[in-house]
Design an enzyme around this catalytic site. Structure first.
Site, mmCIF file in Angstrom:
data_model
loop_
_atom_site.group_PDB
_atom_site.id
_atom_site.type_symbol
_atom_site.label_atom_id
_atom_site.label_comp_id
_atom_site.label_asym_id
_atom_site.label_seq_id
_atom_site.Cartn_x
_atom_site.Cartn_y
_atom_site.Cartn_z
ATOM 1 N N SER A 11 0.843 -1.186 0.000
ATOM 2 C CA SER A 11 0.000 0.000 0.000
ATOM 3 C C SER A 11 0.886 1.246 0.000
ATOM 4 O O SER A 11 1.813 1.330 -0.799
ATOM 5 C CB SER A 11 -0.973 -0.031 1.178
ATOM 6 O OG SER A 11 -2.018 0.898 0.973
ATOM 7 N N ASP A 18 -8.913 -5.470 -5.167
ATOM 8 C CA ASP A 18 -8.457 -4.284 -4.433
ATOM 9 C C ASP A 18 -8.694 -3.014 -5.248
ATOM 10 O O ASP A 18 -8.120 -2.853 -6.324
ATOM 11 C CB ASP A 18 -6.967 -4.435 -4.106
ATOM 12 C CG ASP A 18 -6.397 -3.222 -3.390
ATOM 13 O OD1 ASP A 18 -7.181 -2.424 -2.817
ATOM 14 O OD2 ASP A 18 -5.158 -3.069 -3.395
ATOM 15 N N HIS A 34 -6.262 -6.367 -1.088
ATOM 16 C CA HIS A 34 -5.163 -5.457 -0.752
ATOM 17 C C HIS A 34 -4.027 -6.200 -0.047
ATOM 18 O O HIS A 34 -4.217 -6.773 1.023
ATOM 19 C CB HIS A 34 -5.726 -4.360 0.153
ATOM 20 C CG HIS A 34 -4.928 -3.104 0.191
ATOM 21 N ND1 HIS A 34 -4.602 -2.388 -0.937
ATOM 22 C CD2 HIS A 34 -4.401 -2.415 1.221
ATOM 23 C CE1 HIS A 34 -3.921 -1.309 -0.596
ATOM 24 N NE2 HIS A 34 -3.775 -1.311 0.711
#
Length: 483
Positions: free
Chosen positions: A164, A426, A451
């Site tokens: 991320s 995601d 994710h």
């Protein structure tokens, strides 16, 4: 196929579960760490890496796990994200599988201004000027240099890992400090900054539809019904009861309604983003709530019309997070987000991360696209909060985002030896690299995963393509570490 058996130094990072990323009811709950806590250690870091006249320093928190280390083995360093560093990662995660096979010593470095890594006395906007990806990368560079010297690791090859926002940092570390990092694995990394990010909710639609094509249509019907009812104050008593609000609903501005609508939609956004990720070891609540569960409720006609089912989802989430009543007050949110104390209700990451969106990234998940299931929280609502919280104007946000892409390159990143894993479920994948840029900048797009899925511990029910993705990343590293 076995994990690659090469001796190298890993830099590994994941998204810390920070309040700043959560739109739904999770933001009202506190997750707890599981397992024995690793011992905290502290590193002396400069406050401002880009002003030689500023000699102020502070203590940055990090953790160490030497259980797998053998002389000559590599070192793994996990980059913290926009929340407290969770020491559960010192006992769990794919990186420890690599560590055991490769005899690695493992470090985890907490991101400045999150958790206990507090460079300033408070979170005033003036002090938050020292919170940026530029400063965070310089923190990593300095930590890598000093730890290498102290532990005799200066000749080791560093490989940066991140998931991320820290995935972007991993890629950018390789981009901006190529003399310090040999290669990077940038998982679920939103490398392209954008003010308006309506594509997020477009992916939410597609992800819900992948479970049941009727699901997002029913969510849209429910959301549209609620929007219409919010136009009539006579419905507020019933809405207050329906969603078990802590006080009677008051809609005095578009900001009030937008905050309420976004909070309810956030339940679907959060579940989609982390759908079926193996996150239980982090102490995260609600991992059993999946797209299948939400769509099961939204298609259950015995619960009533789509609006009634939407209410049922809200009650399920309240029960899951042990929320007695729902606080839908935007004015209270402003008070929380403008509290500059380290003991404030948004100091867990909400105030800090939103500042970074205003000053660097944007990423505002608006309802401005017609191809998504929600309505009522447009870009204007998102950007106005930058002015409310930090006195940053919409024009300044746009300029900051443009500068970020100019500095890092956005989608057009020019580097080498970076692999970009991401998942189709995601929503963040639309701001990442999902196709190979070049032979030395490959993408690993994993269908059906969410994710940072490849970073969580492997389990028997993992999709075959997820297991293959972990191995494929390893093969890239194997090749690159021969170079």
């Amino acid at each position: 196929m076995s994990l690659c058996r090469w001796t190298f130094l890993f830099l590994f990072g994941v998204l810390a579960v920070g309040a700043g990323r959560h739109k739904g009811f999770r933001k009202f709950s506190q997750d707890t760490e599981h397992g024995a806590a690793a011992e905290e250690q502290w590193f002396t870091q400069r406050l401002d890496h880009f002003n030689g006249a500023d000699t102020r320093v502070w203590k940055q928190r990090f953790f160490v796990n030497e259980a797998f280390y053998r002389p000559g083995g590599p070192v793994f360093l996990m980059i913290g994200g926009e929340g407290p560093a969770n020491s559960a990662w010192m006992q769990n995660g794919t990186w420890l599988t690599y560590a055991e096979k490769l005899w690695a010593v493992c470090f985890m470095l907490e991101h400045r201004f999150y958790g206990k890594s507090r460079p300033t006395v408070d979170l005033s906007t003036e002090n938050l000027h020292f919170l940026s990806s530029h400063q965070a990368l310089a923190d990593l560079a300095h930590f890598r240099t000093v730890i290498s010297e102290k532990r005799g690791l200066t000749n080791a090859k560093w490989v940066a890992f991140g998931g991320s926002y820290p995935g972007s940092l991993a890629a950018w570390f390789r981009l901006k400090y190529p003399h310090l990092v040999h290669a990077s694995v940038a998982t679920s990394a939103p490398v392209h900054a954008t003010v308006n990010f309506p594509e997020y909710l477009e992916v939410v639609w597609r992800s819900l539809a992948s479970e049941d094509v009727q699901c997002p249509l029913l969510v849209k019907k429910a959301s549209d019904t609620l929007v219409e009812r919010l136009k009539d104050p006579k419905t507020y008593d019933n809405i207050t009861k329906d969603f078990n609000l802590c006080s009677k609903l008051q809609i005095q501005s578009e900001m009030d309604s937008a905050y309420f609508l976004e909070t309810l939609a956030g339940n679907f956004m959060d579940v989609v983003q982390y759908n079926e990720d193996n996150r239980g070891f982090e102490g995260v609540t609600g991992t059993n709530i999946t797209i299948k569960v939400l769509c099961g409720i939204m298609t259950d006609t015995s619960l009533g019309d789509p609006y009634a089912r939407y209410v049922a989802v809200a009650h399920l989430m309240m029960d899951t997070f042990s929320i007695k009543c729902l606080d839908a007050s935007f004015s209270k949110n402003i008070r929380d987000m403008t509290n500059t104390s380290w003991d404030g209700p948004a100091a867990g990451g909400g105030r800090q991360w939103f500042y970074q969106t205003c000053s660097e990234f944007g990423f505002y998940q608006s309802t401005d696209s017609p191809n998504q299931p929600f309505s009522g929280f447009p870009l204007d609502y998102q950007v106005k909060q930058c002015a409310d919280f930090y006195n940053i104007s919409a024009e300044q946000v746009a300029e900051a985002v443009a500068q970020t892409n100019e500095y890092y390159g956005g989608y057009d990143i020019r580097s080498s030896r970076i692999v970009f894993p991401s998942g189709s479920i995601d929503p963040w994948h639309t701001l990442g690299i999902t196709w190979d840029i070049s032979f030395e900048l490959p993408a690993v797009f994993i269908k059906g995963t969410a994710h940072c899925a490849n970073m969580y511990p492997a389990r028997s029910e993992d999709l075959p393509q997820l297991s293959m993705a972990r191995e494929r990343v390893c093969l890239f590293l194997q090749q690159w570490l021969k170079q």
